[in-house]
Write an enzyme that holds these catalytic residues in place. Structure first.
Site, mmCIF file in Angstrom:
data_model
loop_
_atom_site.group_PDB
_atom_site.id
_atom_site.type_symbol
_atom_site.label_atom_id
_atom_site.label_comp_id
_atom_site.label_asym_id
_atom_site.label_seq_id
_atom_site.Cartn_x
_atom_site.Cartn_y
_atom_site.Cartn_z
ATOM 1 C CG ASP A 80 3.412 -41.068 73.702
ATOM 2 O OD1 ASP A 80 3.444 -41.659 72.597
ATOM 3 O OD2 ASP A 80 3.945 -39.963 73.898
ATOM 4 C CG ASN A 107 -7.038 -38.643 65.166
ATOM 5 O OD1 ASN A 107 -7.213 -38.026 64.119
ATOM 6 N ND2 ASN A 107 -6.807 -38.034 66.329
ATOM 7 C CB SER A 160 -1.702 -36.909 55.804
ATOM 8 O OG SER A 160 -1.504 -35.631 55.236
ATOM 9 C CE1 TYR A 173 1.777 -35.552 59.629
ATOM 10 C CE2 TYR A 173 1.453 -35.046 57.297
ATOM 11 C CZ TYR A 173 0.931 -35.273 58.564
ATOM 12 O OH TYR A 173 -0.438 -35.221 58.763
HETATM 13 N N1 NAD Z 1 -4.837 -30.809 60.664
HETATM 14 C C1 NAD Z 1 -4.502 -31.116 59.432
HETATM 15 O O1 NAD Z 1 -4.446 -30.235 58.558
HETATM 16 C C2 NAD Z 1 -4.235 -32.561 59.045
HETATM 17 C C3 NAD Z 1 -4.129 -32.874 57.684
HETATM 18 C C4 NAD Z 1 -3.904 -34.192 57.317
HETATM 19 C C5 NAD Z 1 -3.807 -35.186 58.271
HETATM 20 N N2 NAD Z 1 -3.907 -34.862 59.592
HETATM 21 C C6 NAD Z 1 -3.789 -35.957 60.571
HETATM 22 O O2 NAD Z 1 -4.967 -35.978 61.371
HETATM 23 C C7 NAD Z 1 -4.660 -36.531 62.652
HETATM 24 C C8 NAD Z 1 -5.211 -35.627 63.755
HETATM 25 O O3 NAD Z 1 -4.519 -34.401 63.732
HETATM 26 P P1 NAD Z 1 -5.163 -33.018 64.205
HETATM 27 O O4 NAD Z 1 -5.237 -32.155 63.022
HETATM 28 O O5 NAD Z 1 -6.381 -33.270 64.993
HETATM 29 O O6 NAD Z 1 -3.961 -32.479 65.146
HETATM 30 P P2 NAD Z 1 -3.932 -32.006 66.674
HETATM 31 O O7 NAD Z 1 -2.518 -31.692 66.971
HETATM 32 O O8 NAD Z 1 -4.942 -30.971 66.902
HETATM 33 O O9 NAD Z 1 -4.394 -33.297 67.485
HETATM 34 C C9 NAD Z 1 -3.592 -34.440 67.546
HETATM 35 C C10 NAD Z 1 -3.817 -35.121 68.875
HETATM 36 O O10 NAD Z 1 -2.990 -36.291 68.906
HETATM 37 C C11 NAD Z 1 -2.309 -36.330 70.126
HETATM 38 N N3 NAD Z 1 -1.030 -37.020 69.979
HETATM 39 C C12 NAD Z 1 0.025 -36.647 69.225
HETATM 40 N N4 NAD Z 1 1.034 -37.496 69.392
HETATM 41 C C13 NAD Z 1 0.618 -38.420 70.280
HETATM 42 C C14 NAD Z 1 1.221 -39.548 70.874
HETATM 43 N N5 NAD Z 1 2.486 -39.891 70.613
HETATM 44 N N6 NAD Z 1 0.496 -40.303 71.729
HETATM 45 C C15 NAD Z 1 -0.787 -39.953 72.036
HETATM 46 N N7 NAD Z 1 -1.394 -38.873 71.535
HETATM 47 C C16 NAD Z 1 -0.704 -38.121 70.666
HETATM 48 C C17 NAD Z 1 -2.100 -34.879 70.520
HETATM 49 O O11 NAD Z 1 -1.840 -34.743 71.917
HETATM 50 C C18 NAD Z 1 -3.397 -34.238 70.058
HETATM 51 O O12 NAD Z 1 -4.387 -34.262 71.050
HETATM 52 C C19 NAD Z 1 -3.144 -36.696 62.689
HETATM 53 O O13 NAD Z 1 -2.797 -38.041 62.422
HETATM 54 C C20 NAD Z 1 -2.670 -35.804 61.570
HETATM 55 O O14 NAD Z 1 -1.409 -36.201 61.057
HETATM 56 C C21 NAD Z 1 -4.107 -33.572 59.999
#
Ligand code: NAD
Length: 275
Positions: A80, A107, A160, A173
């Site tokens: 984590d 990420n 983001s 967030y």
């Molecule tokens: N999907 C979107 O629309 C979007 C938009 C803007 C920004 N983001 C950002 O992009 C990044 C990736 O998100 P995503 O869309 O792939 O989401 P997702 O939920 O599909 O993947 C996120 C991954 O991070 C891991 N994770 C979360 N908290 C954790 C922790 N405390 N320790 C270790 N691992 C952890 C999860 O287990 C998951 O595998 C994030 O930072 C998110 O905020 C996403």
């Protein structure tokens, strides 16, 4: 001049949140560009109020398969990002196994919904702990090794669109992702003398389990005017962006093709931030 086929050959990339979604895509694309990968993910529930399912150990195992399918090595661990000692252990193991760390993609992130004065202290803290303190934990774990190696490098923090433009319904967030910008730019100034670049990437709606979180629609139903803060962007598509398109930006920031870029906020938003 022709582009090198593997612009990241000989480099090692540390990626958090690597089990699925954008993190997995970044691992695959960095590996395809020639880098060996260090991948961590919690692979477990990370925030009580999330409206979408957590990643599982088999998701991280699939990332391992896919990176190995690109012909690269990968060290993957269930850690984590809130666990500083855990990240420091992985970074040390990575140096032992690969001898260097050049690229970092911070990420891992979580998103859930609620108005700022109505969410609980726990909901606030869980988001801040992963999205902001988790990035600092990554930085604290990897930077001493990068400085000691003397090879420069590139740190890419995934913020983001909500880290540049305030949006209603997820202020906790937003606060965490704006915080990532401050951390990014201060770190870029501090690490400039070591040839380590630090930038943030700002995706908008992306096609991952987080991006497909249906619980946000309850917020729009309860507060219909909030929808005006979520335009589809300027380009002619209303669909969520493929993670691979964000990886294009990550691979570019990881490579020497972006050698003039540090302390920058790179949008991955189809122009949303200007609308
Ligand atoms: N999907 C979107 O629309 C979007 C938009 C803007 C920004 N983001 C950002 O992009 C990044 C990736 O998100 P995503 O869309 O792939 O989401 P997702 O939920 O599909 O993947 C996120 C991954 O991070 C891991 N994770 C979360 N908290 C954790 C922790 N405390 N320790 C270790 N691992 C952890 C999860 O287990 C998951 O595998 C994030 O930072 C998110 O905020 C996403």
């Amino acid at each position: 001049m022709t582009e090198p086929i593997a612009p990241l050959a000989g480099k090692v990339a540390y990626v958090t949140g690597a089990a699925r979604g954008q993190g997995r895509s970044h691992c695959i694309r960095l590996a395809r560009a020639g880098a060996d990968i260090v991948a961590i993910d919690a692979c477990a529930p990370v925030a009580e109020h999330n409206g979408y399912p957590p990643a599982l150990p088999e998701d991280l195992a699939e990332t391992v398969n896919l990176v190995e399918g690109e012909g690269r090595k990968i060290l993957a661990e269930e850690v984590d990002v809130r666990d500083l000692a855990g990240q420091q252990r992985v970074a040390s193991n990575a140096i032992e196994q690969f001898g260097r760390l050049d690229i970092v993609v911070a990420n891992a992130g979580v998103l859930n919904w609620g108005r700022l004065w109505e969410i609980s202290a726990q909901q606030w803290q869980e988001i801040l702990d992963t999205n902001l303190t988790g990035v600092w934990n990554t930085v604290k774990s990897v930077v001493p090794h990068m400085i000691a190696a003397g090879n420069g490098g590139s740190i890419i923090n995934i913020s983001s669109a909500a880290g540049i433009k305030a949006v209603p319904g997820c202020g906790h967030y937003c606060a965490s992702k704006f915080g990532v910008v401050g951390l990014t730019n201060s770190l870029a100034v501090e690490l400039g003398e070591y040839g380590i670049r630090v930038n943030s990437v700002h995706p908008y709606g992306t096609d991952t389990p987080m991006g497909n979180d249906l619980s946000m629609y309850q917020t729009f139903q309860d507060h219909p005017t909030y929808i005006y803060s979520f335009s589809p962007g300027a380009l002619p598509t209303e669909s969520l962006a493929a993670p691979d398109l964000v990886s294009d930006i990550v691979v570019w920031l990881a490579s020497d093709a972006s050698s003039l870029i540090t302390a920058a906020q790179i949008p991955a938003d189809k122009g949303y931030l200007k609308i």
